[in-house]
Design a protein around this motif. Structure first.
Motif, PDB file in Angstrom:
ATOM      1  N   PRO A  85       6.972  -3.479  32.691  1.00  0.00           N
ATOM      2  CA  PRO A  85       5.919  -3.449  31.668  1.00  0.00           C
ATOM      3  C   PRO A  85       6.473  -3.056  30.299  1.00  0.00           C
ATOM      4  N   ILE A  86       5.871  -3.597  29.268  1.00  0.00           N
ATOM      5  CA  ILE A  86       6.217  -3.250  27.892  1.00  0.00           C
ATOM      6  C   ILE A  86       5.080  -2.401  27.349  1.00  0.00           C
ATOM      7  N   ALA A  87       5.365  -1.173  27.028  1.00  0.00           N
ATOM      8  CA  ALA A  87       4.340  -0.263  26.518  1.00  0.00           C
ATOM      9  C   ALA A  87       4.195  -0.445  25.010  1.00  0.00           C
ATOM     10  N   PRO A  88       2.972  -0.309  24.489  1.00  0.00           N
ATOM     11  CA  PRO A  88       2.803  -0.376  23.040  1.00  0.00           C
ATOM     12  C   PRO A  88       3.531   0.780  22.380  1.00  0.00           C
ATOM     13  N   GLY A  89       3.961   0.569  21.163  1.00  0.00           N
ATOM     14  CA  GLY A  89       4.690   1.606  20.454  1.00  0.00           C
ATOM     15  C   GLY A  89       4.312   1.642  18.993  1.00  0.00           C
ATOM     16  N   GLU A  90       5.207   2.145  18.191  1.00  0.00           N
ATOM     17  CA  GLU A  90       4.977   2.269  16.757  1.00  0.00           C
ATOM     18  C   GLU A  90       6.104   1.609  15.988  1.00  0.00           C
ATOM     19  N   GLN A  91       5.767   1.078  14.854  1.00  0.00           N
ATOM     20  CA  GLN A  91       6.745   0.546  13.909  1.00  0.00           C
ATOM     21  C   GLN A  91       6.500   1.289  12.609  1.00  0.00           C
ATOM     22  N   THR A  92       7.515   1.894  12.062  1.00  0.00           N
ATOM     23  CA  THR A  92       7.361   2.668  10.844  1.00  0.00           C
ATOM     24  C   THR A  92       7.715   1.825   9.631  1.00  0.00           C
ATOM     25  N   LEU A  93       6.811   1.807   8.670  1.00  0.00           N
ATOM     26  CA  LEU A  93       7.065   1.172   7.376  1.00  0.00           C
ATOM     27  C   LEU A  93       7.143   2.305   6.369  1.00  0.00           C
ATOM     28  N   ARG A  94       8.134   2.247   5.496  1.00  0.00           N
ATOM     29  CA  ARG A  94       8.377   3.343   4.571  1.00  0.00           C
ATOM     30  C   ARG A  94       8.685   2.788   3.190  1.00  0.00           C
ATOM     31  N   ALA A  95       8.107   3.417   2.189  1.00  0.00           N
ATOM     32  CA  ALA A  95       8.423   3.074   0.806  1.00  0.00           C
ATOM     33  C   ALA A  95       8.852   4.353   0.107  1.00  0.00           C
ATOM     34  N   ALA A  96      10.073   4.380  -0.385  1.00  0.00           N
ATOM     35  CA  ALA A  96      10.586   5.533  -1.121  1.00  0.00           C
ATOM     36  C   ALA A  96      10.977   5.059  -2.510  1.00  0.00           C
ATOM     37  N   VAL A  97      10.426   5.706  -3.518  1.00  0.00           N
ATOM     38  CA  VAL A  97      10.704   5.309  -4.890  1.00  0.00           C
ATOM     39  C   VAL A  97      11.260   6.485  -5.680  1.00  0.00           C
ATOM     40  N   THR A  98      12.036   6.160  -6.687  1.00  0.00           N
ATOM     41  CA  THR A  98      12.492   7.143  -7.664  1.00  0.00           C
ATOM     42  C   THR A  98      11.925   6.700  -9.006  1.00  0.00           C
ATOM     43  N   VAL A  99      11.165   7.587  -9.630  1.00  0.00           N
ATOM     44  CA  VAL A  99      10.543   7.263 -10.913  1.00  0.00           C
ATOM     45  C   VAL A  99      11.019   8.295 -11.926  1.00  0.00           C
ATOM     46  N   SER A 100      11.481   7.828 -13.064  1.00  0.00           N
ATOM     47  CA  SER A 100      11.886   8.709 -14.160  1.00  0.00           C
ATOM     48  C   SER A 100      10.859   8.585 -15.282  1.00  0.00           C
ATOM     49  N   TYR A 101      10.440   9.730 -15.792  1.00  0.00           N
ATOM     50  CA  TYR A 101       9.456   9.767 -16.878  1.00  0.00           C
ATOM     51  C   TYR A 101      10.071  10.409 -18.108  1.00  0.00           C
ATOM     52  N   GLU A 102       9.555  10.040 -19.255  1.00  0.00           N
ATOM     53  CA  GLU A 102       9.887  10.739 -20.485  1.00  0.00           C
ATOM     54  C   GLU A 102       9.015  11.984 -20.547  1.00  0.00           C
ATOM     55  N   LEU A 103       9.515  13.042 -21.139  1.00  0.00           N
ATOM     56  CA  LEU A 103       8.727  14.248 -21.340  1.00  0.00           C
ATOM     57  C   LEU A 103       8.417  14.404 -22.815  1.00  0.00           C
ATOM     58  N   THR A 104       7.219  14.869 -23.115  1.00  0.00           N
ATOM     59  CA  THR A 104       6.816  15.120 -24.493  1.00  0.00           C
ATOM     60  C   THR A 104       6.312  16.556 -24.598  1.00  0.00           C
ATOM     61  N   HIS A 105       6.150  17.017 -25.804  1.00  0.00           N
ATOM     62  CA  HIS A 105       5.620  18.373 -26.012  1.00  0.00           C
ATOM     63  C   HIS A 105       4.261  18.333 -26.629  1.00  0.00           C
ATOM     64  N   GLN A 133       0.840  -1.202   0.000  1.00  0.00           N
ATOM     65  CA  GLN A 133       0.000   0.000   0.000  1.00  0.00           C
ATOM     66  C   GLN A 133       0.877   1.255   0.000  1.00  0.00           C
ATOM     67  N   ALA A 134       1.937   1.249   0.792  1.00  0.00           N
ATOM     68  CA  ALA A 134       2.858   2.388   0.825  1.00  0.00           C
ATOM     69  C   ALA A 134       3.535   2.574  -0.527  1.00  0.00           C
ATOM     70  N   ARG A 135       3.876   1.465  -1.199  1.00  0.00           N
ATOM     71  CA  ARG A 135       4.489   1.557  -2.532  1.00  0.00           C
ATOM     72  C   ARG A 135       3.523   2.174  -3.536  1.00  0.00           C
ATOM     73  N   ASP A 136       2.256   1.730  -3.498  1.00  0.00           N
ATOM     74  CA  ASP A 136       1.239   2.309  -4.387  1.00  0.00           C
ATOM     75  C   ASP A 136       1.130   3.813  -4.175  1.00  0.00           C
ATOM     76  N   GLU A 137       1.109   4.217  -2.910  1.00  0.00           N
ATOM     77  CA  GLU A 137       0.994   5.639  -2.594  1.00  0.00           C
ATOM     78  C   GLU A 137       2.245   6.408  -3.014  1.00  0.00           C
ATOM     79  N   ALA A 138       3.410   5.801  -2.879  1.00  0.00           N
ATOM     80  CA  ALA A 138       4.660   6.454  -3.286  1.00  0.00           C
ATOM     81  C   ALA A 138       4.688   6.668  -4.802  1.00  0.00           C
TER      82      ALA A 138
END
Length: 88
Positions: free
Chosen positions: A68-88, A17-22
């Motif tokens: 005691p063990i307190a609840p916390g957060e785990q971060t999932l991250r998706a970082a992408v680099t996308v190159s596009y062609e440009l047209t006129h 889901q993170a990849r789709d959003e990225a």
């Protein structure tokens, strides 16, 4: 016990889901840049993913009994680099 490990349930599904959003965010930004440059966005030339996620890190076992063990957060991250062609 030698340590604790915290994991994210359904990690693959959440990362996908993170990849789709990225990818969607990359396209949105590319369309803005293309428009500002007086061009149109063309086909995708390349896609690469930069590292996937932060992996769970084992923690040393607590020596004191009943800590005691307190609840916390785990971060999932998706970082992408996308190159596009440009047209006129």
């Amino acid at each position: 016990m030698s340590g604790l490990e915290f994991v994210v349930s359904q990690q693959s599904k959440l990362l996908d889901q993170a990849r789709d959003e990225a990818i969607a965010d990359a396209r949105r930004k590319a369309e803005l840049y293309a428009k500002a440059a007086g061009a149109k966005l063309g086909a995708v030339a390349s896609i690469s993913e930069e590292g996937s996620s932060s992996q769970p890190r084992p923690m040393q076992a607590m020596r004191a009994a009943g800590v005691p063990i307190a609840p916390g957060e785990q971060t999932l991250r998706a970082a992408v680099t996308v190159s596009y062609e440009l047209t006129h």
